[in-house]
Design an enzyme around this catalytic site. Structure first.
Site, PDB file in Angstrom:
ATOM      1  N   GLU A  96       0.748 -12.887  15.894  1.00  0.00           N
ATOM      2  CA  GLU A  96      -0.662 -13.260  15.990  1.00  0.00           C
ATOM      3  C   GLU A  96      -1.389 -12.785  17.244  1.00  0.00           C
ATOM      4  OE1 GLU A  96      -1.334 -17.360  13.760  1.00  0.00           O
ATOM      5  OE2 GLU A  96       0.202 -17.530  15.297  1.00  0.00           O
ATOM      6  N   GLY A 139     -15.469  10.913 -14.542  1.00  0.00           N
ATOM      7  CA  GLY A 139     -14.618  10.271 -13.549  1.00  0.00           C
ATOM      8  C   GLY A 139     -14.528   8.768 -13.697  1.00  0.00           C
ATOM      9  N   ALA A 199       2.235 -19.039  12.601  1.00  0.00           N
ATOM     10  CA  ALA A 199       2.193 -19.381  14.030  1.00  0.00           C
ATOM     11  C   ALA A 199       3.083 -18.479  14.885  1.00  0.00           C
ATOM     12  CB  ALA A 199       2.567 -20.858  14.242  1.00  0.00           C
ATOM     13  N   CYS A 230       0.822  -1.217   0.000  1.00  0.00           N
ATOM     14  CA  CYS A 230       0.000   0.000   0.000  1.00  0.00           C
ATOM     15  C   CYS A 230       0.853   1.262   0.000  1.00  0.00           C
ATOM     16  CB  CYS A 230      -0.933   0.021   1.212  1.00  0.00           C
ATOM     17  SG  CYS A 230      -0.085   0.352   2.789  1.00  0.00           S
ATOM     18  N   PHE A 246      -5.167 -17.958  14.121  1.00  0.00           N
ATOM     19  CA  PHE A 246      -5.376 -19.386  13.878  1.00  0.00           C
ATOM     20  C   PHE A 246      -6.293 -20.060  14.890  1.00  0.00           C
ATOM     21  CE2 PHE A 246      -3.553 -23.584  12.531  1.00  0.00           C
ATOM     22  CZ  PHE A 246      -3.905 -23.415  11.201  1.00  0.00           C
TER      23      PHE A 246
END
Length: 1278
Positions: free
Chosen positions: A1210, A219, A1028, A80, A862
């Site tokens: 996580e 546009g 993990a 981004c 998870f």
């Protein structure tokens, strides 16, 4: 490689560029940030386009925007970042000294899934000369990053802006002089489209008469792609003119929404608050409408004539009686009021050309106008319901002379409440009018259950709530004019909409010891290794790799049925299309189409039967991606439906449809615990799933080498070794001939572990069949449909507890919706082992439901967030039943002994968890804020606040013990430079940066001398997945091992030649024929649980933390604002505090989405409805708490991991649940005040709909259950 393709619909901002045009009206060059994916190339004639590569480079000179976002740690995965940079760059081109509000508005259309936005804002705030004060500590926001704690070894300085490049506008790119020319008619002829740009308005009107069905584009934000043959593109300057008149302002239909907003703000300033009520209502709407980039492109004419009832402007324009002028071919003008356009439905071609709109100011003293909207996300989101209302009173009275009420989002067109308005005219504006008005509206406005988008009861409640808000707003103003009865003071806060603010933060982390060498980077907040390349657009992702000669493109053909037999597949029409090379399916697989995954079958292509909508049946291979996509839609598949077909957890329970294995853990004596309990509570909690929404969609390039069956894959995978294995099985060739390369991922979050292997096998099959390179890039909607995400959960519980809140016994069954195949869902059952509380008598069952939905897969956390939330819900409900504060019940049940055993008998110490809990209580000022919230709630009837604090104990490591390993290859070259290869995948978490820090410490060379090129199965074989939260643990130890081996070889020479430089030492080593290459390996602990005995070490160690969040809800709309969050996290001895704080913030913000706004909706036929950013909303900048404080626990050690650090990727996702429970507390406060039960069903995510309907009142009760018609719902709860 700079501009990124993220969604194709203008919904993520990754492709933001700057477009500059010369404006002959203003005689100046104007700069606009726009989303490139919506800009047809033909529309850019006469414009200058600047991309991220054009403003700076690491090879030449950086632009200050690029440097500062990198230095502030504002780039993680980096996908981004170019879009963020270009949005900010465009702002600075227009305003070199922006305010923080300017920055907030500018970045509102740029989504980030990694950082949590705060570091991006921190970097860009350095361009502001306005010093904003952080209310939490009284310091300027510019000082917060450099603040030091009272304790000498604690710092808050994550980055320094010393010696940064100054912003120098004189160095900006000039506008090309050759583009300073008058408009002229242009015609572009493509394969399917003719594009005409008219010279002026007369030319356009002639063209429109000639091509009456051709849409007019300015546009292109509504159409988005081409389907018609002719597209006149509007750019005549006359259509962008703005004229102020005595009766208002005339705005050309080609005027952009951004320009319109600026014009209206000017009008408000000149006219004053009373005379500019229409303008104020329009500006209020425009501030939330779409994004800055979309507003820069979209026009007022296009917005009106699109006639989409979700477009907010129409309702307020209609209420304000604005006038639309229409130009015809014959010399005349047609005048229409905007409400006369109500008959036109969405996307209906309008045969006239809209020339201009006249907006009249509210010059009348006795006229009041307001606009309302409620959306899934406060900004950059279509409204669920919008409304414009206007009332005029007889002079010096409260008698209604005229009333207009319009609603969007309650029908296929804009709806006027004609009957209600007619009945209320002539009445006094008082409580009686309110009662009659709400009854009339309830009867007149009907939202059928089958309405697109569903939510019919919620939308009906919004209709009434908006009217009530308008009633209160007008009453408040009338009080000063005609002396009406005062509104209750506790009602007034409902009239103030939530204000979006720029997030500010306090951080603290422990400094390295004074004895540590200044050349040792471990423990210091170093910038992400590739941050500068990501900020300049030089960082290469798989789809940035240039096309290989002869490269083809593959597009998937997927099932449209949930459970059916495949009768026939006819690809003849597709194969006859231009550019199509071949169609592949199961019969084209040279190896195995079906493989086993833990004894469960997985098909690459569906052969005989489909078991979900979105299952891959075949694929089209063509010369270009556009040709492949078009052809894939033409493959005709005949089905025969099969029963049963079901999608929900409840239906799976009814059919006893579960995958093996089924898990159970038990300890203590459950029956004895229930007997001793004072109370028994039974209940359940449903928790919805979540889409990964990594910014870079899944894909790869497969390149056959033409010799010995060799194949190169450039793939976006978190588990390259598994991808290699699956491709080998599919092609029937050995793994040693398949090489997978992974440079970096644009986000992963668990979603690029399993599914990418199948996509790779399909692309490899296409490459095998054609002998040519094949590229696969999933479109965002296809990615969401095919790859799925986090599993929905249902937890059913029975608990026994004492009067003081102590839980003696709990029997909990966890149901996970696994979808149609097992995938990684069996691992999710380990969630039942993660909790922060000691329950002496406990039984937990875990079942994965087999349904006919796309297979759910791994997602950050998870299963942990779902399992932990269910136990937190139990404690929350117990607290409510006992009449105790929730934090007190949590505290009394927490593990606290120095040595504790989990319910699977793993030994651990909760000491640091308790420290985190106590520090969080202190740093958040929890006790004092609870009192303040109580006071606030007592004085505010329609707005309520809530606060929640939770502890965290999160197990780190793979439950399958063989995955707990890591490998690395360290090469030292004769010039002294070091190259590291390891088995981990860089996806923004900074694994490469930490690996370089570790190597730098051991080899005693600067980080700049160490490079990590890529992850490659040819360098490091059989690597475990990067998942993990174990990546740095495994890779870090392996790098350490490899470097230490090399240093042991170098040690005799170091002792013999202490005066040698590093380069001399390496050269001498080479000359003595000592190997300068070493493999490093880490054999982690064996983790496993004996499920029969409920015994075993399930995790390597535990990461601890605590989080406190405060929210405020609007009881009338269901909107909420996240006010403040404080997090204390135990990360051990941090290897890189900046990266760890970034992971904490990013994980938490992903949790904001999981628990509050991200909602997956499926049709009753099992079709995913929420595909793409227009319908699926992840947190944007407006969702971040204005105060987001993260503190890393000091003096925390971890003997199990590299340099006493801890895995952190996580665990923070779970902290989003503090918002969920804070919202629940706020709802309980509202219900308590209304005499309702404080125990009520409430599922996650806590969307605006659920919040509003839980705050029951007279408006929600106006549609009782016995009056509801049973029909097929729009969406189902899976």
């Amino acid at each position: 490689t700079g501009t990124k393709y993220g969604c194709g619909g203008g919904g993520c901002g990754a492709c933001t560029v700057m477009v500059s045009r010369y404006d002959p009206i203003q005689e100046t060059v104007l700069h606009w940030s726009v989303t490139a994916c919506l800009q047809p190339i033909c529309s850019l004639h006469g414009a200058a386009v600047v991309t991220v590569e054009g403003i700076g480079s690491t090879k030449t000179k950086l632009h200050p925007v690029q440097e500062r976002i990198a230095k502030a740690h504002g780039s993680q995965c980096g996908f981004c970042t170019p879009g963020m940079v270009m949005s900010m760059y465009t702002l600075l081109r227009n305003n070199p000294q922006p305010t923080t509000e300017d920055i907030r508005e500018t970045l509102g259309g740029n989504l980030c899934r990694c950082t949590g936005y705060r570091p991006i804002i921190d970097g860009f705030k350095t361009f502001c000369n306005v010093r904003t004060v952080n209310s939490s500590n009284g310091k300027c926001c510019m000082e917060n990053s450099n603040s030091h704690n009272n304790e000498s070894d604690i710092s808050g300085e994550l980055f320094s802006m010393d010696n940064v490049l100054p912003l120098d506008p004189t160095q900006d790119l000039i506008f090309p002089p050759e583009l300073l020319k008058k408009a002229e008619r242009l015609c572009f002829q493509g394969e399917k489209v003719r594009w005409i740009s008219p010279a002026d308005l007369k030319d356009l009107i002639k063209l429109k008469a000639e091509y009456s069905n051709a849409p007019l584009l300015v546009g292109n934000t509504t159409i988005g792609w081409f389907q018609e043959e002719v597209h006149p593109s509007i750019h005549p300057s006359k259509l962008r003119t703005i004229k102020w008149r005595n009766n208002g302002v005339t705005v050309g239909a080609g005027c952009s929404l951004s320009v319109l907003k600026d014009v209206l703000l000017q009008g408000i300033e000149e006219l004053g608050p009373e005379k500019s009520r229409v303008y104020q209502a329009l500006v209020q709407t425009l501030q939330c409408l779409a994004s800055k980039q979309i507003r820069n492109m979209a026009t007022i004419g296009g917005n009106i004539l699109s006639a989409n009832p979700k477009y907010d402007l129409s309702s307020i324009l209609a209420a304000a009686e604005c006038t639309l002028h229409i130009s015809l071919l014959i010399p005349s003008i047609l005048f229409l009021t905007t409400n006369s356009l109500l008959q036109y439905k969405y996307n209906m071609n309008f045969s006239f050309h809209s020339e201009k709109l006249i907006a009249n100011p509210c010059a009348l003293q006795w006229e009041f106008v307001s606009a309302f909207r409620q959306a899934q996300r406060r900004e950059f989101s279509f409204s669920i319901v919008n409304s414009g209302m206007r009332v005029t009173f007889r002079h010096d009275s409260n008698v209604v002379e005229n009333l207009d009420i319009f609603y969007g989002g309650v029908g296929p067109t804009l709806v006027k409440a004609r009957h209600t308005c007619k009945e209320l005219m002539g009445r006094k504006w008082d409580e009686k009018l309110l009662v009659v008005g709400t009854q009339l509206l309830e009867e007149e406005i009907y939202v059928p259950p089958t309405a697109p988008g569903g939510q019919e009861e919620y939308r009906k409640a919004l209709v009434l709530s908006f009217f009530f808000k308008f009633y209160m707003q007008v009453t408040l103003e009338l009080q000063q004019k005609v002396g009406m009865n005062d509104l209750p003071l506790e009602y007034l806060s409902a009239l103030k909409p939530f204000k979006n603010e720029v997030p500010q933060a306090n951080h603290s982390f422990q400094l390295v010891p004074e004895t540590q060498s200044s050349n040792d980077p471990v423990g210091r907040p170093n910038v992400h290794q590739a941050a500068l390349q990501q900020a300049t657009g030089e960082a290469v992702y798989y789809d940035d790799i240039p096309s290989v000669k002869g490269e083809l493109f593959v597009s998937m053909v997927t099932s449209t049925r949930a459970h059916a037999k495949i009768i026939s597949i006819d690809a003849s029409m597709a194969l006859a299309m231009s550019g199509v090379v071949t169609f592949i399916s199961a019969k084209d697989v040279p190896g195995q189409n079906r493989r086993l995954w833990f004894n469960n079958p997985e098909e690459l292509f569906a052969e005989e039967e489909v078991i979900c909508v979105g299952q891959i049946i075949g694929a089209i291979v063509a010369e270009t991606r556009e040709q492949a996509k078009r052809a894939a839609e033409q493959v005709d598949i005949t089905y025969e439906d099969i029963q049963p077909v079901f999608f929900t957890i409840e239906e799976a329970i009814e059919h006893q449809s579960f995958f093996d294995p089924k898990r159970k853990l038990e300890r203590g004596n459950l029956e004895e615990g229930f007997e001793k309990a004072d109370h028994i509570l039974e209940g359940e909690l449903y928790m919805g799933g979540q889409e990964h929404f990594y910014m870079e969609t899944q894909g790869l390039i497969a390149i056959p080498k033409g010799e010995a069956g060799e194949l190169e894959l450039y793939v976006a995978s978190q588990h390259a070794a598994y991808t290699q294995e699956v491709v080998g099985i599919t092609l029937g060739i050995d793994s040693n001939k398949i090489t997978c390369h992974v440079k970096r991922l644009g986000g992963g979050f668990g979603g690029k572990v399993m599914k990418i292997a199948s996509l790779s096998a399909i692309a490899a099959t296409a490459a095998y069949k054609t002998g040519r390179a094949v590229r696969c890039v999933l479109e965002r909607e296809d990615d969401m449909l095919i790859t799925s995400g986090r599993s929905p959960f249902l937890g059913k519980y029975k608990v026994g507890y004492l009067n003081d809140g102590t839980i003696l016994a709990a029997d909990i069954t966890y149901y996970s919706n696994g979808g149609c195949t097992l995938d990684e869902s069996s691992f999710l059952l380990d969630f039942i082992k993660k909790k922060s509380y000691f329950i002496p008598n406990l039984r937990g069952h875990g079942l994965v439901c087999k349904t006919y939905l796309p297979s759910y897969t791994a997602f950050r956390g998870f299963g942990g967030p779902q399992g932990l939330t269910i136990i937190e819900s139990v404690l929350h409900e117990v607290a409510a039943r006992c009449g105790l504060p929730a934090h007190q019940v949590r505290d009394i049940n927490m593990y606290k002994d120095e040595k504790c055993y989990t319910h699977h008998k793993q030994l651990f110490s909760p000491h640091d968890m308790v420290r985190c809990w106590n520090e969080c209580l202190e740093k958040s000022d929890y006790t004092h804020r609870c009192l303040s919230i109580k006071q606030f709630n007592a004085h505010n009837h329609w707005k309520k606040r809530g606060i929640s604090i939770v502890p965290l104990k999160f197990g780190i490591g793979f439950s399958k013990g063989f995955y707990n390993q890591g490998a690395a290859l360290v090469n030292i070259y004769k010039d002294g430079s070091v190259l590291i290869s390891h088995g981990g995948t860089e996806m923004g978490q900074g694994i490469n940066t930490k690996a370089i820090q570790i190597a730098s410490r051991i080899l005693k060379v600067p980080m700049s001398s160490i490079h990590i090129k890529e992850t490659c199965t040819g360098n490091v074989p059989n690597a475990a997945p990067s998942a993990a939260s174990f990546g740095t643990d495994a890779v870090g130890m392996a790098v350490k091992d490899g470097c230490e081996k090399l240093m042991r070889r170098l040690e005799p020479l170091i002792k013999k030649h202490p005066q040698f430089t590093w380069q001399q030492l390496v050269s001498k080593t080479y000359c003595q024929k000592i190997s300068l290459s070493a493999t490093g390996f880490f054999m982690g602990p064996h983790t496993s649980v004996d499920w029969e005995k409920s015994d075993g070490n399930a995790y390597y160690y535990f990461t601890f933390g605590a989080c406190c969040s405060e929210v405020e809800i609007d009881c009338l709309t269901g909107d909420h604002k996240n006010i403040r969050t404080d997090i204390v996290m135990d990360v051990g001895r941090s290897i890189n505090p900046a990266l760890d704080v970034g992971q904490v913030e990013g994980g938490f913000v992903q949790g904001i989405g999981l628990y509050t706004i991200e909602e997956l909706q499926f049709s009753p036929e099992g079709v995913l409805l929420t595909r793409g950013p227009s319908r699926y909303k992840i947190p944007a900048l407006c969702d971040i708490p204005p105060q987001l404080n993260v503190h890393l626990l000091r003096n925390a050690d971890n003997p199990h991991a590299i340099y006493s650090s801890k895995g952190i990727g996580e665990p923070p996702v779970f902290f989003g649940c503090t918002l969920f429970f804070a919202i629940k507390e706020a709802i309980a406060a509202a219900r308590r005040e209304r005499g309702l039960s404080e125990s009520f069903p409430f599922s996650s995510p806590a969307t605006a709909e659920k919040i509003r309907m839980a705050c029951e009142d007279c408006f929600t009760r106006m549609n009782p259950p016995d009056r509801k018609v049973k029909t097929k719902p729009w969406a189902i709860n899976v």
